[in-house]
Design a protein around this motif. Structure first.
Motif, PDB file in Angstrom:
ATOM      1  N   UNK A  17       0.989   2.808   4.167  1.00  0.00           N
ATOM      2  CA  UNK A  17      -0.016   3.089   5.189  1.00  0.00           C
ATOM      3  C   UNK A  17       0.324   4.335   5.977  1.00  0.00           C
ATOM      4  N   UNK A  18       1.630   4.648   6.066  1.00  0.00           N
ATOM      5  CA  UNK A  18       2.038   5.839   6.807  1.00  0.00           C
ATOM      6  C   UNK A  18       2.151   7.055   5.887  1.00  0.00           C
ATOM      7  N   UNK A  37      -4.564   6.129  12.000  1.00  0.00           N
ATOM      8  CA  UNK A  37      -4.867   4.792  12.507  1.00  0.00           C
ATOM      9  C   UNK A  37      -3.617   3.935  12.543  1.00  0.00           C
ATOM     10  N   UNK A  38      -2.884   3.938  11.422  1.00  0.00           N
ATOM     11  CA  UNK A  38      -1.694   3.097  11.316  1.00  0.00           C
ATOM     12  C   UNK A  38      -0.670   3.474  12.383  1.00  0.00           C
ATOM     13  N   UNK A  39      -0.423   4.769  12.522  1.00  0.00           N
ATOM     14  CA  UNK A  39       0.612   5.201  13.452  1.00  0.00           C
ATOM     15  C   UNK A  39       0.201   4.949  14.903  1.00  0.00           C
ATOM     16  N   UNK A  99      -3.766   7.120   7.922  1.00  0.00           N
ATOM     17  CA  UNK A  99      -2.390   7.280   8.406  1.00  0.00           C
ATOM     18  C   UNK A  99      -2.370   7.350   9.931  1.00  0.00           C
ATOM     19  N   UNK A 139     -12.488   5.252   6.872  1.00  0.00           N
ATOM     20  CA  UNK A 139     -12.801   4.290   7.922  1.00  0.00           C
ATOM     21  C   UNK A 139     -14.067   4.732   8.657  1.00  0.00           C
ATOM     22  N   UNK A 164      -5.403  -2.767   5.046  1.00  0.00           N
ATOM     23  CA  UNK A 164      -5.622  -2.029   6.287  1.00  0.00           C
ATOM     24  C   UNK A 164      -7.115  -1.895   6.565  1.00  0.00           C
TER      25      UNK A 164
END
Lengths: 683, 176
Positions: A351-352, B75-77, B73, A452, A492
């Motif tokens: 995800x990162x 969003x996640x962070x 990315x 998104x 996610x």
């Protein structure tokens, strides 16, 4: 200062109160306060243990305040008043022996007693003070600047503390939660450096207290915090890096919750690595290795935090790690803690970054643990889907969406979709029709799959259609089901879509809870993303209630101000203004009640579903004669604990209902134990 | 000299310091959250108005992203400090492709402050990103204001930055 102490206690400000007591103790060392008066105060503290009908946590705090001051002032007090001190000690000891410790298993990070017992905090402190007493109060760690001035100080006038009566227990009193002391290191872990003080030595207590205090003071400024930690006085006599890492992990893994936001600890550890690049990263790597080795007995909530910490940490270091060292997990049952941990870490790392990166950073042997490529699954996409019911409507919808159709146009396309559940449509026309939901949600989400933002726009643009299709409870559940089918490779995306759907009221919180416990999700039930969604849902519900309660309070205050002004000015025209405001307050009152009822219902649904699946498992194991303790069971029962711990303040309101309705005496003792442990937390 | 005064001036143990520190401003400072030197010149003629908005803002400008940084990315962070309300990716004015900056809006100020304290200055996609308070998103602020469509900084940087299209635009146009 005594007044300040009383005020702090009344305001439930126990941290400040402990420091005040310690400061007063140090004043005894400076000969400012007469020792006997301090002894008298401690007598009063410990006499709280004789109080009846008060929560144990109240008695606990007073004992803690007494014991935790002794490293500072024990010597002085014993020299002046040893008989009285012995009496206080005996009272303390008898209290500690008879107090109940049902809450301990719920707060332990590891369930194993090896290699380090996870002790209840008062037990540990008692052992440390007893050892200190045996060592005749020799304590070499605390800075005692007054010793240098002793000859002057002992000639000064001493003051007596006024008699101190602990403020009585009230309904509003909230005492600190009990704790379990986190221990992961001992002197064997750093054979080359200075010796780490033992777990029952008072030095250990003082060092840990001081380090926690530094974090508490500087947590908002990570660079200062790191600098203060590494310049701890007396650092040459102790393996400071080990203490720092242990203290930081103690906070990160603390149950019910860390004292500060999780991400703070990640950045603090990185700042520390930057300050001590030659020594701290190695200790951190050693700690990570140890945490991995002990995953089998680690509490699931703590494993979650370990996963989040480790993946975020790695993302700051190009994901460099010696994965081969963890090859042992490859041969284990994929549901057991170690392979599960690695899978979840890799998913978070992805995800990162991105999918290919993860495949590149791990050895080929680890490919089975790598996450799926987060692509969309569209069931009407290929040739073979021609035979699926609704296929032609899906194609029609796709064309309509691409040519920027309106909600009405979509409604008219959907009107002709047959309902597989019944032979003829109701007169309403839009009763629960799973096929309508299927073609609409599949096609729309597929077209909006790019990002998104695209998906959010789609939800916003066709909000009306969503609301209508998902009007009933079954409709809501089906929307979630279909969304999950489309995006099951991209947890996610599932999480952000559920979040948006709740916020735009396409689905409600109870629907999400029911969906999580549904059979469609049973395969993924132990995955981290599912629980992140559930807890996020509960938090949204809680925030919603708070928001409306606040609106109601503000409206009431406005009315009160208006009344006051009216009585001051004697103005009759504001009667009409009052009416509008009073109406608003009535509406808000209804809104609050409805929200609170929805909130309570959410928790009841969740607990009920837990009881159902756990009972099912326990009964099946009994009939089959197999062991109850499967990895699934450990995960599930700790997830139930997690609900209690993460939302304990709200759940406290429902204790009576829970006891009478759900957690009754007929319940299996395994499940009832969790409830009893929770009750013991503030009992 | 009073005993109290002596105590204040000697080096106290950490716990006494904390008590005193409750009264000392330094230990309550929150310097990470202060405003930077950047003022948006294009939209707000009144700096005072801008400052007021910045101090209440829940929106952050995020810079030094690689051109390949994705919304997912980010969003996640940034979710690590709280629930995100909206992310708006920065775009090249002409090509409308992602261009190394974005805006992140939170529902609460406290969550945005946590981001400034704990996500600012950390890595995303192997680059150290930076955050700054933003007075609020308005249409077209997501486009870069550099001459070639990207951000100003990408017109000028001389060094090679693989994550941001190589050499700076002006440096490139100067190459034959």
């Amino acid at each position: 200062m005594i007044r300040q102490l009383k005020e702090s206690l009344k305001a439930n400000n126990y941290n400040e109160a402990v420091y005040l007591v310690r400061f007063l103790s140090d004043l005894v060392n400076c000969h400012v306060i007469a020792a006997p008066s301090m002894v008298a105060m401690f007598e009063n503290f410990v006499s709280v243990t004789q109080e009846e009908d008060v929560p144990q946590v109240r008695r606990d705090w007073y004992v803690y305040a007494f014991l935790s001051s002794l490293p500072w002032v024990g010597k002085e007090l014993y020299e002046k008043k040893d008989a009285e001190m012995d009496r206080i000690f005996a009272n303390t000891e008898s209290y500690l022996k008879r107090r109940q410790k049902t809450h301990v298993p719920m707060l332990q990070v590891w369930t194993a007693e090896k290699p380090h017992p996870q002790e209840e905090y008062l037990d540990c402190l008692w052992a440390q003070i007893q050892k200190l007493k045996k060592d005749r109060w020799q304590e070499r760690h605390i800075l005692r600047p007054y010793l240098a001035f002793d000859s002057i100080l002992c000639e000064a006038l001493q003051h007596n503390l006024p008699p101190f009566t602990p403020p009585p227990h009230t309904e509003d009193s909230v005492y600190p939660m009990p704790r379990v002391i986190f221990r992961m290191f001992d002197y064997t872990d750093d054979p080359e450096g200075p010796v780490m003080p033992g777990s029952h030595s008072v030095e250990r207590f003082v060092i840990e207290e001081n380090l926690h205090c530094i974090v508490k003071s500087h947590w908002k400024e990570r660079k200062t915090c790191a600098a203060q930690l590494v310049s701890y006085p007396g650092k040459n006599k102790i393996p400071l890096n080990y203490h720092i890492v242990e203290v930081i992990f103690a906070e990160l893994f603390q149950l019910p919750a860390p004292p500060h936001i999780d991400v703070m600890y990640t950045t603090l550890l990185i700042e520390l690595c930057k300050l001590q690049p030659g020594s701290l990263p190695q200790v951190l790597a050693q700690a990570t290795e140890m945490l991995y080795m002990r995953l089998d007995t680690m509490n699931t909530t703590c494993v979650d935090r370990f996963i989040n910490w480790f993946s975020h940490h790695l993302s700051n270091f190009q994901f460099r790690w010696s994965w081969e060292d963890w090859s042992d997990c490859l041969t284990q049952d994929p549901e057991s803690p170690k392979p599960k941990f690695v899978r979840e870490v890799l998913e978070k790392c992805m995800r990162l970054s991105y999918h290919q990166r993860i495949l590149d950073i791990v050895p080929p042997t680890f490919s089975a643990l790598c996450p799926a490529n987060p692509t969309c699954i569209y069931k009407y996409g290929d040739e073979s889907s021609n035979s699926l019911p609704g296929h032609s409507v899906a194609l029609c919808l796709a064309v309509a969406f691409k040519s920027k159709a309106t909600n009405d146009e979509i409604f008219s396309i959907l009107k002709d979709v047959p309902n597989p559940n019944q032979d003829d449509d109701d007169d309403e026309g839009f009763s629960f029709n799973p096929l309508k939901i299927e073609v609409f949600v599949q096609t729309l989400l597929h077209l909006a799959a790019k990002s998104f933002s695209h998906s959010f726009s789609a939800l916003a643009k066709f909000h009306e259609v969503f609301k209508t299709l998902a009007e009933s409870d079954e409709g809501k559940l089906h929307v979630l089901r279909v969304m999950f089918e489309v995006w099951r490779n991209h947890p996610q995306m599932i999480a952000v879509l559920v979040d948006k759907m709740i916020r735009t009221q396409i689905v409600d919180c109870a629907a999400v809870a029911n969906w999580i416990f549904s059979s469609e999700l049973s395969r993924d039930f132990t995955r981290l993303f599912v629980w992140e969604i559930l807890h996020s849902t509960i938090r949204k519900m809680n925030k919603h209630v708070l928001k409306i309660q606040k609106e109601l309070e503000e409206a009431k205050e406005k009315l009160a101000r208006q009344h006051k002004r009216r009585s001051d000015d004697d103005d009759r025209s504001s009667d009409r203004k009052d009416g509008a405001l009073e109406e608003q307050i009535e509406r808000l009152q209804e809104k609050v009640e409805s929200a609170q009822s929805e909130q309570k219902n959410l928790f009841l649904v969740i607990f009920q579903r837990f009881i159902m699946i756990l009972t099912e498992h326990l009964v099946r194991c009994e009939t089959d004669g197999t062991s109850v303790l499967t990895p699934w069971y450990k995960n599930c029962i700790e997830r139930l604990q997690q609900i209690f711990l993460q939302h304990h303040q709200i759940i406290q309101q429902y204790m009576v209902t829970l006891e009478n309705l759900l957690f009754t005496a007929e319940l299996d003792p395994h499940i009832l134990a969790v409830f009893q442990q929770f009750c013991a937390l503030q009992a | 000299m009073s005993v109290f005064k002596m105590l204040f001036e000697a080096a106290p143990s950490a716990t006494s310091l904390h008590y005193l520190g409750g009264r000392l401003k330094a230990l309550h400072s929150n310097s990470y959250v202060k405003l930077s030197q950047y003022w948006d010149q294009h939209f707000w003629r009144d700096n005072e108005e801008q400052e007021k908005l910045l101090k209440k803002s829940c929106t952050l400008y995020v810079g030094n992203l690689s051109f390949y940084a994705t919304e997912e990315q980010i969003y996640e962070l940034f979710s690590k400090s709280g629930d995100i309300k909206k992310i708006i990716m920065g775009l090249d004015k002409m090509k409308k492709t992602a261009y190394g900056f974005c805006f992140v809006e939170y529902y609460s100020r406290a969550d945005a402050e946590n981001a400034v304290q704990y996500i600012n200055g950390m890595c995303l996609d192997d680059r150290i990103i930076c955050t700054d308070w933003d007075a609020g998103f308005k249409e077209s602020r997501q486009c870069g204001r550099g001459h070639s469509g990207g951000q100003m900084r990408d017109d000028y940087h001389q060094d090679y930055d693989a994550g941001r299209g190589g050499y700076g635009k002006l440096a490139r146009t100067c190459e034959w």
